[in-house]
Design an enzyme around this catalytic site. Structure first.
Site, PDB file in Angstrom:
ATOM      1  CG  HIS A  21      -1.861  -1.122   1.107  1.00  0.00           C
ATOM      2  ND1 HIS A  21      -2.136  -1.832   2.515  1.00  0.00           N
ATOM      3  CD2 HIS A  21      -3.012  -1.285   0.454  1.00  0.00           C
ATOM      4  CE1 HIS A  21      -3.081  -2.465   2.477  1.00  0.00           C
ATOM      5  NE2 HIS A  21      -3.570  -2.187   1.053  1.00  0.00           N
ATOM      6  CE  LYS A  45     -10.876  -7.185  -1.021  1.00  0.00           C
ATOM      7  NZ  LYS A  45      -9.674  -6.692  -1.673  1.00  0.00           N
ATOM      8  NE  ARG A  99      -2.558  -7.539  -4.274  1.00  0.00           N
ATOM      9  CZ  ARG A  99      -3.404  -7.727  -3.329  1.00  0.00           C
ATOM     10  NH1 ARG A  99      -2.965  -8.029  -2.057  1.00  0.00           N
ATOM     11  NH2 ARG A  99      -4.735  -7.846  -3.086  1.00  0.00           N
ATOM     12  CB  SER A 137      -4.388  -6.513   4.650  1.00  0.00           C
ATOM     13  OG  SER A 137      -4.145  -5.273   4.219  1.00  0.00           O
TER      14      SER A 137
HETATM   15  O1  PNS Z   1      -8.255  -2.370   0.608  1.00  0.00           O
HETATM   16  P1  PNS Z   1      -9.648  -2.922  -0.399  1.00  0.00           P
HETATM   17  O2  PNS Z   1     -10.407  -3.970   0.074  1.00  0.00           O
HETATM   18  O3  PNS Z   1      -9.086  -3.134  -1.760  1.00  0.00           O
HETATM   19  O4  PNS Z   1     -10.617  -1.568  -0.480  1.00  0.00           O
HETATM   20  C1  PNS Z   1     -12.014  -1.631  -1.306  1.00  0.00           C
HETATM   21  C2  PNS Z   1     -12.526  -0.296  -1.091  1.00  0.00           C
HETATM   22  C3  PNS Z   1     -12.652   0.466   0.192  1.00  0.00           C
HETATM   23  C4  PNS Z   1     -11.720   0.717  -1.901  1.00  0.00           C
HETATM   24  C5  PNS Z   1     -13.808  -0.400  -1.687  1.00  0.00           C
HETATM   25  O5  PNS Z   1     -14.361  -1.629  -0.995  1.00  0.00           O
HETATM   26  C6  PNS Z   1     -14.798   0.740  -1.683  1.00  0.00           C
HETATM   27  O6  PNS Z   1     -14.645   1.595  -2.579  1.00  0.00           O
HETATM   28  N1  PNS Z   1     -15.675   0.884  -0.613  1.00  0.00           N
HETATM   29  C7  PNS Z   1     -16.645   1.831  -0.723  1.00  0.00           C
HETATM   30  C8  PNS Z   1     -18.011   1.568  -0.984  1.00  0.00           C
HETATM   31  C9  PNS Z   1     -18.125   1.698  -2.710  1.00  0.00           C
HETATM   32  O7  PNS Z   1     -18.026   2.771  -3.029  1.00  0.00           O
HETATM   33  N2  PNS Z   1     -18.082   0.681  -3.339  1.00  0.00           N
HETATM   34  C10 PNS Z   1     -17.997   0.635  -4.904  1.00  0.00           C
HETATM   35  C11 PNS Z   1     -19.012   0.548  -5.685  1.00  0.00           C
HETATM   36  S1  PNS Z   1     -20.112  -0.762  -5.202  1.00  0.00           S
END
Ligand code: PNS
Length: 165
Positions: A21, A45, A99, A137
Site C-alpha cells: 500500500h 469485498k 497485483r 493485509s
Molecule cells: O482495501 P480494499 O479492500 O481493496 O478496498 C476496497 C474499497 C474500500 C476501496 C472499496 O470496497 C470501496 O470503494 N468501498 C466503498 C463503497 C463503494 O463505493 N463501493 C464501490 C461501488 S459498489
C-alpha cells in the site's frame, strides 16, 4: 472546466496498511501534487468486518506515512460510496495498485460501477512493485497471528499493533 488531475485518493480498508500500500501511495505522490488516503469503515469485498477498528487503521496509516516521510499526504476515514467521498474532498481520481489477475477482475468491476455513478472521477491503476506483489493485509494477519515474522511486509510501526492482536 478544469480537467487536470491534481488531487487523487488512494482508498482501501488498510486492515492493516502494508508495504505494498505504502509503495502505491509513494508512487501516486510522485505523479500528483496532492494525495489523500481514504480508509473505508468496511470493505464490500467480503463483508466479514475488519480485524482492526477504523480508528486503529487510520492511526496505523498516519504513523506509516510519517515513518515513510510522506507527511503531506492527508488521511481520512470514510463511510459509504467512494465516489461521493472523492467528490466531497475535491479530488478528481482514485489510484489503486494491481497485483494479479484476481485483483484485475475485482478492480474492473469497481471501476465500472464507480464510473457509472460518477463519470467525472477517473480510476487509475499502478502495477504493484514485484517486491510487494505477494503481500496482502489478510496474509499479513494470518502469518502474524501464528507468531511468525512479518517485518518484511509492513511498516515497522504496524508490527506492534499486529502482535498485540
Ligand atoms: O482495501 P480494499 O479492500 O481493496 O478496498 C476496497 C474499497 C474500500 C476501496 C472499496 O470496497 C470501496 O470503494 N468501498 C466503498 C463503497 C463503494 O463505493 N463501493 C464501490 C461501488 S459498489
Amino acid at each position: 472546466m478544469n480537467t487536470e488531475i491534481s488531487h487523487v485518493v488512494v482508498p482501501g480498508t488498510f486492515d492493516p496498511i502494508t508495504l505494498g500500500h505504502l509503495d502505491v501511495i509513494r508512487r501516486a505522490r510522485k505523479m500528483f501534487p496532492q494525495v489523500s488516503v481514504a480508509v473505508a469503515l468496511s470493505a464490500r469485498k467480503n463483508e466479514t468486518g475488519t480485524t482492526f477498528s477504523l480508528e486503529n487503521r487510520v492511526e496505523m496509516v498516519r504513523a506509516s506515512l510519517d515513518e515513510a516521510h510522506l507527511s503531506d499526504v492527508n488521511v481520512y476515514p470514510f463511510e459509504g460510496l467512494l465516489v461521493q467521498f472523492v467528490k466531497s474532498i475535491g479530488a478528481q481520481a482514485v489510484v489503486k495498485g494491481l497485483r494479479a489477475m484476481t485483483d484485475f477482475e475485482y478492480e474492473l468491476q469497481q471501476s465500472d460501477l464507480n464510473t457509472r455513478m460518477n463519470p467525472d472521477i477517473e480510476s487509475i491503476y499502478v502495477m504493484s512493485n514485484p517486491k510487494y506483489g505477494f503481500i496482502s493485509s489478510s496474509v499479513v494477519r494470518e502469518i502474524a497471528s501464528m507468531g511468525a515474522d512479518v517485518s518484511m511486509m509492513v511498516p515497522s510501526c504496524v508490527l506492534q499493533h499486529l502482535y498485540n492482536k
